[in-house]
Write an enzyme that holds these catalytic residues in place. Sequence first.
Site, PDB file in Angstrom:
ATOM      1  CE  LYS A 297      -4.450  11.916 -11.747  1.00 21.65           C
ATOM      2  NZ  LYS A 297      -3.715  10.659 -11.690  1.00 21.65           N
TER       3      LYS A 297
ATOM      4  CE  LYS B  94      -0.765  15.350  -5.994  1.00 26.62           C
ATOM      5  NZ  LYS B  94      -0.828  13.942  -5.941  1.00 26.62           N
TER       6      LYS B  94
ATOM      7  CE  LYS C 200       5.414   9.974 -10.023  1.00 33.97           C
ATOM      8  NZ  LYS C 200       4.123   9.358  -9.678  1.00 33.97           N
TER       9      LYS C 200
HETATM   10  P1  ATP Z   1       0.245  12.953 -10.055  1.00 36.74           P
HETATM   11  O1  ATP Z   1       0.687  14.033  -9.114  1.00 36.74           O
HETATM   12  O2  ATP Z   1       0.898  13.010 -11.388  1.00 36.74           O
HETATM   13  O3  ATP Z   1      -1.232  12.778 -10.104  1.00 36.74           O
HETATM   14  P2  ATP Z   1       1.059  11.313  -7.963  1.00 36.74           P
HETATM   15  O4  ATP Z   1       2.504  11.563  -7.790  1.00 36.74           O
HETATM   16  O5  ATP Z   1       0.084  11.918  -7.015  1.00 36.74           O
HETATM   17  O6  ATP Z   1       0.740  11.619  -9.451  1.00 36.74           O
HETATM   18  P3  ATP Z   1       1.505   8.523  -7.444  1.00 36.74           P
HETATM   19  O7  ATP Z   1       2.796   8.484  -8.126  1.00 36.74           O
HETATM   20  O8  ATP Z   1       0.717   7.298  -7.651  1.00 36.74           O
HETATM   21  O9  ATP Z   1       0.670   9.771  -7.930  1.00 36.74           O
HETATM   22  O10 ATP Z   1       1.669   8.779  -5.901  1.00 36.74           O
HETATM   23  C1  ATP Z   1       2.400   7.887  -5.106  1.00 36.74           C
HETATM   24  C2  ATP Z   1       2.300   8.238  -3.646  1.00 36.74           C
HETATM   25  O11 ATP Z   1       2.836   9.538  -3.408  1.00 36.74           O
HETATM   26  C3  ATP Z   1       0.864   8.290  -3.115  1.00 36.74           C
HETATM   27  O12 ATP Z   1       0.851   7.665  -1.847  1.00 36.74           O
HETATM   28  C4  ATP Z   1       0.566   9.748  -2.982  1.00 36.74           C
HETATM   29  O13 ATP Z   1      -0.370  10.004  -1.958  1.00 36.74           O
HETATM   30  C5  ATP Z   1       1.925  10.303  -2.623  1.00 36.74           C
HETATM   31  N1  ATP Z   1       2.084  11.702  -3.002  1.00 36.74           N
HETATM   32  C6  ATP Z   1       2.001  12.211  -4.246  1.00 36.74           C
HETATM   33  N2  ATP Z   1       2.233  13.538  -4.242  1.00 36.74           N
HETATM   34  C7  ATP Z   1       2.459  13.883  -2.938  1.00 36.74           C
HETATM   35  C8  ATP Z   1       2.760  15.126  -2.266  1.00 36.74           C
HETATM   36  N3  ATP Z   1       2.877  16.254  -2.937  1.00 36.74           N
HETATM   37  N4  ATP Z   1       2.940  15.098  -0.942  1.00 36.74           N
HETATM   38  C9  ATP Z   1       2.841  13.941  -0.240  1.00 36.74           C
HETATM   39  N5  ATP Z   1       2.560  12.743  -0.807  1.00 36.74           N
HETATM   40  C10 ATP Z   1       2.374  12.707  -2.131  1.00 36.74           C
END
Ligand code: ATP
Length: 332
Positions: A114, A196, A199
């Site tokens: 980040k 991955k 968002k």
């Molecule tokens: P960003 O991708 O913008 O950094 P994020 O979606 O990873 O944000 P959170 O919204 O806090 O961050 O994630 C919420 C939950 O979703 C966490 O438990 C994270 O591990 C899970 N998660 C996020 N992306 C994935 C993915 N691509 N596959 C599986 N689990 C995910």
Amino acid sequence: MEDKKLIFSGIQPTGTFTLGNYIGAVRNWKPLQEEYNCIYCVVDMHAITVRQDPVKLRQNTLNSYALLMACGIDVEKSILFIQSHVKTHAELSWILGCNTQFGELSRMTQFKDKSQRHADDVNSGLFTYPVLMAADILAYNADLVPVGVDQKQHLELARNIAQRFNQRYGDFFKLPEPYIAEIGAKVMSLQDPTKKMSKSDDNPNAVILILDDKDTIIRKFKRAVTDSDTEVCYRDGKDGINNLMTIYSSVTGKNFTEIESEFSGKGYGDFKLAVGEAVADHLEPIRTEFARLSADKAYLKKCYTEGAEKALRYSQRIVSKVYRKVGFVDRT
Ligand code: ATP
Ligand code: LTN
């Protein structure tokens, strides 16, 4: 609360949840409510570690709260609240920060990623993000934390912080365990299946949002990047197909062998369409429930107000004990 193990998890209100958030984390939160005491939180304080537009943040926070309810989090069974409503998280975070080393935080891969992506704003909140996450969990002395695999390192740090606190001040915190699904712990981008699904991806075709309509979902899956082979099978190196098979498996409950035989002799086109339809049908009830809940602002407000009261009551007991342990003078 009865004497069951305690689950804690959180999600950032940085936009609509992706299929990755859903499959990797939120979807598992619902069944856990049957077996555990569950506390779930929309972590708006974490969200501001990268710049947010205040109007959008407020809206995204309320939407995330309603979306969690639409995904089956039941406010009668679990505590569901907004992080900034419960002051104990920030209070405990300060104390835990004084028990966390600069070196440990410097090793966090999410911080490294980040701070590269937001090079003009490497603020101290981004650096201490995992301390606040540890405080979220330890303020409730949670046993288990359901997350996607990308959060494993943060959880290990939370355990180390808890352990260090226990050594310095006497046994107090439980060491929280990660709870990571076997299938779907890391859903990959549809446009670059080595990354991955996130968002914050700039390419909308890379990401399925759980509120996307059926046509959009099918269109995105049709465009998903795969390989030049034609056989639908799970193999090393077939990252795109492996990802689609994982997604299909987690929304249909079929295992990889069943999926391979269902599509044997058929091409990627048929498979992508089937994945798109299965995902859209799976998400449809969530969209409908979200629309219904969002229309009832007064009900939502009642739920998050009561959720915050319960969370404060629960965590205050724990954080007050921590204050005593570190040597702060009792206020009363
Ligand atoms: P960003 O991708 O913008 O950094 P994020 O979606 O990873 O944000 P959170 O919204 O806090 O961050 O994630 C919420 C939950 O979703 C966490 O438990 C994270 O591990 C899970 N998660 C996020 N992306 C994935 C993915 N691509 N596959 C599986 N689990 C995910
Ligand atoms: N860092 C997590 C969100 C999060 C969290 C938590 C998850 C904040 N606090 C406590 C579990 C427990 C993420 O998913 N990006």
